[in-house]
Design an enzyme around this catalytic site. Structure first.
Site, PDB file in Angstrom:
ATOM      1  N   ARG A 151      -2.166  15.612   8.630  1.00  0.00           N
ATOM      2  CA  ARG A 151      -0.704  14.981   8.384  1.00  0.00           C
ATOM      3  C   ARG A 151      -0.415  13.874   9.297  1.00  0.00           C
ATOM      4  O   ARG A 151       0.187  13.159   8.945  1.00  0.00           O
ATOM      5  CB  ARG A 151       0.310  16.110   8.282  1.00  0.00           C
ATOM      6  CG  ARG A 151       1.760  15.762   8.466  1.00  0.00           C
ATOM      7  CD  ARG A 151       2.741  16.749   8.312  1.00  0.00           C
ATOM      8  NE  ARG A 151       2.574  17.951   8.999  1.00  0.00           N
ATOM      9  CZ  ARG A 151       2.896  17.937  10.238  1.00  0.00           C
ATOM     10  NH1 ARG A 151       3.393  16.967  11.078  1.00  0.00           N
ATOM     11  NH2 ARG A 151       2.789  18.932  11.136  1.00  0.00           N
ATOM     12  N   TYR A 185      15.127  -1.642  -8.436  1.00  0.00           N
ATOM     13  CA  TYR A 185      14.349  -0.614  -8.962  1.00  0.00           C
ATOM     14  C   TYR A 185      15.204   0.573  -9.011  1.00  0.00           C
ATOM     15  O   TYR A 185      15.910   0.962  -7.900  1.00  0.00           O
ATOM     16  CB  TYR A 185      13.119  -0.196  -8.217  1.00  0.00           C
ATOM     17  CG  TYR A 185      12.508   0.962  -8.632  1.00  0.00           C
ATOM     18  CD1 TYR A 185      12.316   1.161 -10.263  1.00  0.00           C
ATOM     19  CD2 TYR A 185      12.243   2.027  -7.814  1.00  0.00           C
ATOM     20  CE1 TYR A 185      11.753   2.302 -10.631  1.00  0.00           C
ATOM     21  CE2 TYR A 185      11.606   3.213  -8.261  1.00  0.00           C
ATOM     22  CZ  TYR A 185      11.468   3.323  -9.796  1.00  0.00           C
ATOM     23  OH  TYR A 185      10.909   4.432 -10.267  1.00  0.00           O
ATOM     24  N   ASP A 187      10.920  -5.101  -0.563  1.00  0.00           N
ATOM     25  CA  ASP A 187      10.060  -4.472  -1.679  1.00  0.00           C
ATOM     26  C   ASP A 187       9.131  -5.461  -2.287  1.00  0.00           C
ATOM     27  O   ASP A 187       9.526  -6.292  -3.037  1.00  0.00           O
ATOM     28  CB  ASP A 187      10.669  -3.656  -2.684  1.00  0.00           C
ATOM     29  CG  ASP A 187       9.884  -2.916  -3.655  1.00  0.00           C
ATOM     30  OD1 ASP A 187       8.610  -3.350  -3.422  1.00  0.00           O
ATOM     31  OD2 ASP A 187      10.347  -1.929  -4.037  1.00  0.00           O
ATOM     32  N   LYS A 230       1.182   0.563  -8.165  1.00  0.00           N
ATOM     33  CA  LYS A 230       1.072  -0.495  -9.058  1.00  0.00           C
ATOM     34  C   LYS A 230      -0.087  -1.578  -8.901  1.00  0.00           C
ATOM     35  O   LYS A 230      -1.183  -1.107  -9.073  1.00  0.00           O
ATOM     36  CB  LYS A 230       2.531  -1.679  -8.996  1.00  0.00           C
ATOM     37  CG  LYS A 230       3.610  -0.539  -9.026  1.00  0.00           C
ATOM     38  CD  LYS A 230       3.775   0.562 -10.220  1.00  0.00           C
ATOM     39  CE  LYS A 230       5.143   1.224 -10.420  1.00  0.00           C
ATOM     40  NZ  LYS A 230       5.558   2.145  -9.293  1.00  0.00           N
TER      41      LYS A 230
END
Length: 383
Positions: free
Chosen positions: A47, A99, A171, A196
């Site tokens: 982690r 978004y 972004d 994406k």
């Protein structure tokens, strides 16, 4: 200076020193054997740190001209980590086209912790600067913005933000570092939904964050480790692999998108086309100055005499699906899909109508994509 196409393949951590493997291996482990009490080989728990994720994080940092990179389990996990930098009483300014997931997490989750937001037309620098009050601690933009492809002047927004002592966050999902690098334009933090274009093949979910600021890097790293929304070793490997072909894919995406946009512009069934590489687009000049292409995303509005539901039902090659940026072309209905979480009255103010269609142009033959669109428009004409 090494060209971007070379960085995509050899950037970050190139290969594996232990074995000579040309690809970084998938270190599929949760923990690591320690040499002795308090001494390890640089890793103790995945982690916190993992060699495969390290390679990805080093790669995205280099591609974005940043010092620090962080990989998360999704784009929303990346955005949420960045929003966790703020505290009760803080306010963010966000683009008028943003978004729906970003809007939702601010409106429904972070609002519960006393973090507020204001939707601002960041394309208008005067309006943006006047919106900066004492409570405002950051501006979060997309350029081009989702789904109307609105372009904001990233360098000027970053300069205004610095002048007022607030953070600038971009972004960069639609453009990718291949076409646009906001850190080089003065931005503090860059976010990607790596699901994406960076992944590019519709087979992974991931988010990335980069910054050049040491203090911000330490804070984001602490949040990443503390909240634990990290990207797995396997998906880190897939993402590094996907990034290797980003250059050739983006070239084809841009070529196809411009071809489709030009043809849709002249189609009798189309009311308006939104694509920043069209000279007629209002964001053309700014986008041309800050990015090296228009990207692969187009939005368009069907004329009233066409039935948008029939249009979606009539496409054959192009899939009606969430997401974007893959090798295959995808159609989306923002009002009922990506931006459904935004109240209808706000959507209307943004210009997101039922007749607005978003197209992620893939890398198929451009004429095949065009024929599918033309046929669907023809079949959607109301009787």
């Amino acid at each position: 200076m090494v060209h971007m196409d070379t960085k995509l393949i050899h950037g970050g951590i190139d290969g594996d020193e232990n074995t000579g493997a040309v690809n970084v291996p998938i270190y599929q482990t949760s923990t690591y054997r320690q040499i002795e009490l308090g001494k390890n080989k640089g890793y103790e728990y995945s982690r916190t740190k993992n060699p495969t994720r390290d390679a990805l994080e080093a790669l995205i940092a280099e591609l974005e001209s940043a010092k620090f990179g962080f990989a998360f389990a999704s784009g929303m996990a990346a955005i949420s980590a960045v929003l966790s930098l703020f505290k009760t009483g803080d306010k963010l300014l966000i683009s008028s086209n943003v978004y729906g997931g970003t809007f939702r997490v601010l409106d429904k989750v972070f609002s519960q912790f006393g973090i507020s937001y204001e939707i601002v037309e960041t394309g208008d620098l005067e309006v943006f600067e006047k919106s900066i009050t004492q409570e405002v601690k950051a501006v979060l933009i997309e350029s081009p913005a989702n789904p109307l492809m609105g372009v904001s002047d990233i360098a000027k927004i970053a300069k205004i933000a610095k002048k007022h002592g607030i953070l600038s966050i971009v972004d960069n999902t639609f453009m990718t570092p291949y076409l646009q690098r906001p850190i080089e334009l003065g931005v503090d933090v860059v976010i990607h939904s790596a699901t994406k274009y960076l992944g590019g093949h519709g087979d992974l979910i991931a988010g990335l964050v980069v910054t050049n600021d040491e203090v911000l890097g330490q804070k984001i790293g602490f949040i990443q480790n503390s909240t634990g929304g990290i990207l797995s070793p396997f998906e880190s490997f897939l993402l590094v692999r996907g990034i290797k072909t980003l250059g050739v894919r983006m070239e084809r995406h841009c070529e196809n998108a411009l071809f489709i946009a030009k043809h849709l512009q002249t189609h009798q069934g189309i009311e308006k086309v939104f694509y920043p590489a069209l000279p007629e687009d209002k964001g053309y000049a700014i986008n041309s100055a800050q990015a090296s292409g228009g990207g692969g995303m187009i939005s368009f509005i069907l004329k009233e005499e066409y039935d948008y539901k029939k249009f979606f039902a009539s496409v054959k090659l192009i899939a009606l699906a969430e997401s974007l940026g893959g090798v295959e072309s995808l159609l989306c209905h923002p009002a009922s899909m990506t931006h459904a979480s935004i109240p209808s009255e706000i959507r209307c103010k943004m210009g997101i109508s039922d007749r607005l269609i978003r197209l992620s142009v893939g890398i198929e033959d451009k004429n095949d994509i065009l024929k599918d669109l033309q046929n669907a428009i023809k079949l959607s004409l109301k009787a």
